[in-house]
Write an enzyme that holds these catalytic residues in place. Structure first.
Site, PDB file in Angstrom:
ATOM      1  N   CYS A   1     -22.629 -65.623  -4.218  1.00 15.08           N
ATOM      2  CA  CYS A   1     -21.800 -64.575  -3.625  1.00 15.08           C
ATOM      3  C   CYS A   1     -21.240 -65.101  -2.289  1.00 15.08           C
ATOM      4  O   CYS A   1     -21.605 -66.187  -1.841  1.00 15.08           O
ATOM      5  CB  CYS A   1     -22.656 -63.328  -3.411  1.00 15.08           C
ATOM      6  SG  CYS A   1     -23.795 -63.475  -2.013  1.00 15.08           S
TER       7      CYS A   1
ATOM      8  N   GLU B   1     -30.689 -67.743  -3.399  1.00 19.28           N
ATOM      9  CA  GLU B   1     -30.244 -68.912  -2.627  1.00 19.28           C
ATOM     10  C   GLU B   1     -30.743 -68.829  -1.178  1.00 19.28           C
ATOM     11  O   GLU B   1     -31.155 -69.838  -0.591  1.00 19.28           O
ATOM     12  CB  GLU B   1     -28.718 -69.005  -2.594  1.00 19.28           C
ATOM     13  CG  GLU B   1     -28.047 -69.097  -3.945  1.00 19.28           C
ATOM     14  CD  GLU B   1     -27.581 -67.740  -4.453  1.00 19.28           C
ATOM     15  OE1 GLU B   1     -28.389 -66.787  -4.457  1.00 19.28           O
ATOM     16  OE2 GLU B   1     -26.416 -67.641  -4.866  1.00 19.28           O
TER      17      GLU B   1
ATOM     18  N   CYS C   1     -24.094 -66.028   0.278  1.00 22.99           N
ATOM     19  CA  CYS C   1     -24.835 -67.258  -0.044  1.00 22.99           C
ATOM     20  C   CYS C   1     -23.940 -68.486   0.054  1.00 22.99           C
ATOM     21  O   CYS C   1     -24.379 -69.536   0.533  1.00 22.99           O
ATOM     22  CB  CYS C   1     -25.452 -67.146  -1.435  1.00 22.99           C
ATOM     23  SG  CYS C   1     -26.740 -65.890  -1.509  1.00 22.99           S
TER      24      CYS C   1
ATOM     25  N   HIS D   1     -31.261 -62.801  -1.406  1.00 22.66           N
ATOM     26  CA  HIS D   1     -30.798 -63.416  -2.650  1.00 22.66           C
ATOM     27  C   HIS D   1     -31.564 -64.719  -2.878  1.00 22.66           C
ATOM     28  O   HIS D   1     -32.069 -65.325  -1.932  1.00 22.66           O
ATOM     29  CB  HIS D   1     -29.301 -63.718  -2.572  1.00 22.66           C
ATOM     30  CG  HIS D   1     -28.425 -62.496  -2.624  1.00 22.66           C
ATOM     31  ND1 HIS D   1     -27.063 -62.565  -2.744  1.00 22.66           N
ATOM     32  CD2 HIS D   1     -28.743 -61.179  -2.559  1.00 22.66           C
ATOM     33  CE1 HIS D   1     -26.560 -61.333  -2.781  1.00 22.66           C
ATOM     34  NE2 HIS D   1     -27.561 -60.478  -2.659  1.00 22.66           N
TER      35      HIS D   1
END
Ligand SMILES: [Zn+2]
Length: 154
Positions: free
Chosen positions: A86, A58, A89, A56
């Site tokens: 999420c 991040e 993260c 992801h």
């Protein structure tokens, strides 16, 4: 007021990262990490490219920043991300001791920075972040809605 202008400027950089994801067919989500008015980490979603469910925006930005500063703690850093983090993260943000998180638009299906739950500000954890949401919200959201609209039209 000045902080909001700064937040918008850094979020524009996160949006630029999201557009890099879009260009290679990834869901357009981008992040930057800022310390002392300087970007020390950048990332965009690479899940399909890397066949990695943890890639992801991040996570990529956190790895970029920690490599650059040579430390796992991102003290005094602000993480800007176009979409609400999420659970994974949010966990990595807490683990890396990020001071402040700014996100653009909420994620009703996975958002763990206030929407489904708030893992960034859980007093039972050993670290809590400051949190600001809704910076350039419409722009961040339309990146995603347009991406999925084009996907359906194909
Ligand atoms: Zn995530």
């Amino acid at each position: 007021m000045i902080r909001e202008l700064e937040d918008r400027a850094w979020m524009t950089e996160a949006i630029a990262e999201a557009r890099k994801a879009e260009q290679i067919g990834e869901v357009p989500i981008g992040a930057v990490i800022v310390r002392d008015n300087e970007i020390i980490g950048r990332g965009y979603n690479l899940r399909e490219t890397n066949l990695d469910p943890t890639a992801h925006a991040e996570m990529v930005a956190i790895r970029d920043a920690t490599e650059r500063i040579g430390a796992w703690r991102l003290l005094d850093c602000t993480l800007y991300v176009t979409l609400e983090p999420c659970p994974m993260c949010a966990g990595a943000i807490v683990q890396s001791r990020v001071k402040r998180v700014v996100y653009g638009t909420t994620d009703p299906k996975a958002g763990c920075a206030g929407t489904l739950m708030n893992l960034l500000q859980e007093p039972r954890f050993n670290h809590e972040t400051e949190l600001t949401s809704g910076i350039l919200q419409e722009e961040c959201a339309s990146l995603l809605t347009q991406f999925f609209r084009r996907l359906r039209e194909r």
